[in-house]
Design an enzyme around this catalytic site. Structure first.
Site: not given
Length: 145
Positions: A53-55
């Site tokens: 979900f971050e990258s």
């Protein structure tokens, strides 16, 4: 003339060979090898979920958030304002070191961040997408760890 147009079009459509997006199981293996499995009580599934979900599993991702005045670096989008050399540098690391696909510096810094009072809550993406998920197990499905 047609050949030149086709070649130009192919040039726009091709992904650079140096693209660093890692597979889910590769990410899981590197995070496990880096000691994040059950680190500070957070399962490996939580870390893999966060990385997605971050990258989207891209260790070379850089995201500039103009509104909140920070830049996120690497797999976990570690913010420059506190954690790397463009800010307070609490991880004692260069922001560019957080973009290395071997993830060593990224993992070292993530360990420092999660030891803080917010734990993994330091990442809003984890709070929104992973914290209360009842499907965390799927992040390791089919991975040979």
């Amino acid at each position: 003339m047609k050949a030149a147009v086709v070649l130009a079009l192919l040039g726009y459509l091709m992904v650079p060979s140096g693209a660093a997006v890692l597979g889910r199981c590769v990410v899981a293996k590197r995070l496990q090898e880096g000691g994040l499995s059950d680190y500070e009580g957070y399962s490996l599934q939580n870390w893999v979920c966060l990385a997605y979900f971050e990258s989207k599993f891209n260790p070379e991702a850089v995201y500039e958030n103009v509104r909140d005045a920070y830049v996120g670096f690497g797999l976990f989008q570690i913010r420059n304002t506190n954690w790397c050399d463009n800010g307070k540098n609490l991880c004692h690391v260069s922001c560019s070191d957080l973009l290395n696909p071997n993830l060593k510096k990224t993992i070292e810094c993530a360990k420092k961040i999660v030891k803080g009072k917010e734990g993994m809550g330091a990442w809003p993406a984890w709070t929104l997408n992973c914290q209360y998920s009842d499907t965390l197990e799927r992040w390791l499905d089919g991975c040979k760890l």
